[in-house]
Design an enzyme around this catalytic site. Structure first.
Site, PDB file in Angstrom:
ATOM      1  N   ARG A  47       0.772  -1.243   0.000  1.00 57.65           N
ATOM      2  CA  ARG A  47       0.000   0.000   0.000  1.00 57.65           C
ATOM      3  C   ARG A  47       0.800   1.288   0.000  1.00 57.65           C
ATOM      4  O   ARG A  47       0.251   2.349  -0.273  1.00 57.65           O
ATOM      5  CB  ARG A  47      -0.963   0.000   1.192  1.00 57.65           C
ATOM      6  CG  ARG A  47      -2.116  -0.966   0.994  1.00 57.65           C
ATOM      7  CD  ARG A  47      -2.917  -1.145   2.253  1.00 57.65           C
ATOM      8  NE  ARG A  47      -2.146  -1.862   3.262  1.00 57.65           N
ATOM      9  CZ  ARG A  47      -2.615  -2.203   4.459  1.00 57.65           C
ATOM     10  NH1 ARG A  47      -3.845  -1.877   4.804  1.00 57.65           N
ATOM     11  NH2 ARG A  47      -1.864  -2.866   5.310  1.00 57.65           N
ATOM     12  N   ARG A  56      -4.706  -2.385  -7.571  1.00 53.64           N
ATOM     13  CA  ARG A  56      -5.606  -3.124  -6.668  1.00 53.64           C
ATOM     14  C   ARG A  56      -7.023  -2.548  -6.621  1.00 53.64           C
ATOM     15  O   ARG A  56      -7.923  -3.175  -6.052  1.00 53.64           O
ATOM     16  CB  ARG A  56      -5.012  -3.113  -5.242  1.00 53.64           C
ATOM     17  CG  ARG A  56      -4.006  -4.205  -4.925  1.00 53.64           C
ATOM     18  CD  ARG A  56      -4.634  -5.593  -4.728  1.00 53.64           C
ATOM     19  NE  ARG A  56      -5.856  -5.554  -3.924  1.00 53.64           N
ATOM     20  CZ  ARG A  56      -5.904  -5.500  -2.600  1.00 53.64           C
ATOM     21  NH1 ARG A  56      -4.779  -5.491  -1.915  1.00 53.64           N
ATOM     22  NH2 ARG A  56      -7.050  -5.465  -1.961  1.00 53.64           N
ATOM     23  N   ASP A  92       0.058 -13.710   0.629  1.00 53.21           N
ATOM     24  CA  ASP A  92      -0.208 -13.534   2.056  1.00 53.21           C
ATOM     25  C   ASP A  92      -0.024 -14.883   2.735  1.00 53.21           C
ATOM     26  O   ASP A  92      -0.148 -15.930   2.086  1.00 53.21           O
ATOM     27  CB  ASP A  92      -1.636 -13.012   2.303  1.00 53.21           C
ATOM     28  CG  ASP A  92      -1.818 -12.603   3.759  1.00 53.21           C
ATOM     29  OD1 ASP A  92      -1.422 -11.479   4.113  1.00 53.21           O
ATOM     30  OD2 ASP A  92      -2.328 -13.422   4.557  1.00 53.21           O
ATOM     31  N   TYR A 167      -4.054 -17.401  13.823  1.00 57.92           N
ATOM     32  CA  TYR A 167      -5.204 -16.941  13.028  1.00 57.92           C
ATOM     33  C   TYR A 167      -6.311 -17.997  13.011  1.00 57.92           C
ATOM     34  O   TYR A 167      -7.499 -17.678  13.149  1.00 57.92           O
ATOM     35  CB  TYR A 167      -4.779 -16.599  11.596  1.00 57.92           C
ATOM     36  CG  TYR A 167      -4.046 -15.271  11.510  1.00 57.92           C
ATOM     37  CD1 TYR A 167      -4.730 -14.067  11.645  1.00 57.92           C
ATOM     38  CD2 TYR A 167      -2.678 -15.212  11.316  1.00 57.92           C
ATOM     39  CE1 TYR A 167      -4.069 -12.844  11.592  1.00 57.92           C
ATOM     40  CE2 TYR A 167      -2.007 -13.991  11.259  1.00 57.92           C
ATOM     41  CZ  TYR A 167      -2.699 -12.814  11.398  1.00 57.92           C
ATOM     42  OH  TYR A 167      -2.049 -11.619  11.356  1.00 57.92           O
TER      43      TYR A 167
END
Ligand code: CP3
Length: 376
Positions: A47, A56, A92, A167
């Site tokens: 970003r 994106r 990711d 996670y």
């Protein structure tokens, strides 16, 4: 390990492509002399770059991660712009979990969110297997990237079992990892079973990347610093070590990194990687001392320092370089990922400074990269 994975180093030699023979990044990983300190940035693709935000626009993160053309272009963007010494695959850590069939979304501003958290023996028994073909889009992107990158090596990566387990068990990002630790402390057999599944998934994902042409592999145990050294050694290190052992025959340097890991550095180094990343909370010379001999270090500029005026930032960059000289090999990086609001021009200036310092700052008789004498 699945049968189709290699069992010897024949597929990937120590330097896989002739163009990479002079790579300062690969030399530093192997604690060999370098012409300059190599530099790349965790989250360099992302970003902070306007060209990334443009690409994106309207595309979900996981869709971007499944599209080889997008992966390739986004991975190349920071290499073109900053002249870094390594590319890191745009992906990711949850991508292999999604590819295996788990229902995980990446929610903007939040991170990975797991639809049905994994907490019981039945949940663990039902975990699907990841086949190499499930991440064929990653292999395609890596193959395309290797062609485009020329003399710049590509780093493949994966999440380490503990960070991925956090996670899966918490169901999303967590500060205190309480459900994960409750499982680890209270249900050791379930914890082992979950980690064994994660070792296999991670090994498969890393192997696919190296076989497709990635020249180094980084295992992110981002949240391992939440553990005491004793718990890390008892319940986490063996699983990370199993991943490193499984990918060793691929012959590419392995990097291990987490944040808040000052107390774990020796134990993380013992997990088996050639390079250990250090976050910015510890001076790099002290980090290298804790990691011990026989490893290179990676780091460790405070990502927030990129927001300070240039002279302040430059002093800190030089300080990281100076501290890194006490290590047997040093790869300049941040102490964690590039913050999304970073001015990318500052990153470019840091690359120029790191590259220039080596040439100008070192006297001819000074031994490059710590104590390794030049090859004869
Ligand atoms: O710049 C960007 O952040 C845009 C793309 C993006 C990535 N992951 C790329 C990535 C986004 C939106 C995510 C989601 C995500 N996944 C987050 C961020 C949540 C947010 O919106 O702020 C987080 C924390 C995760 C989980 C995750 N992914 C971890 C813990 C790690 C390991 C590295 C770390 O930051 O500790 C990743 C790896 C990751 N995500 C990489 C990339 C490009 C690879 C590593 C790298 O480039 O250095």
């Amino acid at each position: 390990m699945p049968e189709e994975l290699p069992v010897s180093g024949e597929l990937v030699s120590e330097v896989p492509r002739p163009q990479l023979r002079d790579s300062p990044f690969l030399a530093a990983c192997r604690r060999k002399p370098v012409s300059r300190t190599p530099v790349w940035f965790m989250r360099q693709a992302g970003r902070s770059l306007p060209e990334y935000r443009a690409l994106r626009e309207g595309v979900q993160m996981l869709d971007a991660c499944r599209t080889p053309d997008m992966i390739t272009e986004i991975t190349l963007q920071p290499v073109r712009r900053h002249g870094v010494d390594a590319a890191i695959l745009f992906s990711d850590i949850v991508v292999p979990l999604v590819a295996a069939g788990l229902d995980i979304d990446i929610v903007p501003g939040v991170g990975p969110v797991v639809a049905r958290p994994i907490r019981s023996a039945a949940d663990i028994a039902a975990l699907p297997r990841l086949e190499p073909d499930d991440v064929g889009f990653v292999a395609d992107a890596v193959a395309a990237l290797v062609g485009e990158l020329g003399d710049v090596p590509l780093i493949g990566f994966a999440g380490a079992p503990f960070t991925l387990a956090s996670y899966l068990v918490e169901g999303g990002p967590s500060k205190s990892h309480e459900r994960t630790k409750a499982l680890m402390y209270g249900e050791p057999a379930l914890w082992e079973a979950l980690c064994e599944w994660l070792v296999e998934v991670t090994t498969t994902f890393l192997t696919v990347q190296a076989q497709a042409g990635a020249s180094a592999l980084q295992l992110f145990d981002s949240w391992a610093g939440a553990l005491s050294e004793a718990d890390y050694r008892a319940s986490v290190q063996p699983h990370s070590a199993a991943v490193f052992r499984a990918v060793e025959p691929l012959g590419v340097p392995r990097i291990h990194f987490g944040i808040h890991t000052g107390e774990l550095l020796a134990a993380m180094g013992e997990a088996g990687a050639e390079v250990v990343g250090v976050d910015w909370r510890l001076r790099l010379d002290e980090g290298a001392r804790r990691i011990g001999p026989g490893r290179a270090v990676q780091g460790n500029l405070d990502p927030a320092a990129l927001f300070a005026p240039w002279p302040v930032l430059a002093t800190r960059v030089r300080d990281v370089l100076a501290a890194g000289r006490s290590a047997e090999g040093h790869i300049f990086n941040l102490g964690h990922g590039v913050l999304p609001t970073t001015d990318p021009d500052m990153l470019t200036r840091v690359v120029e400074l790191v590259h220039g310092e080596q040439v100008i700052g070192r006297s001819p008789d000074e031994v490059p990269q710590g104590l390794i004498p030049p090859a004869r």
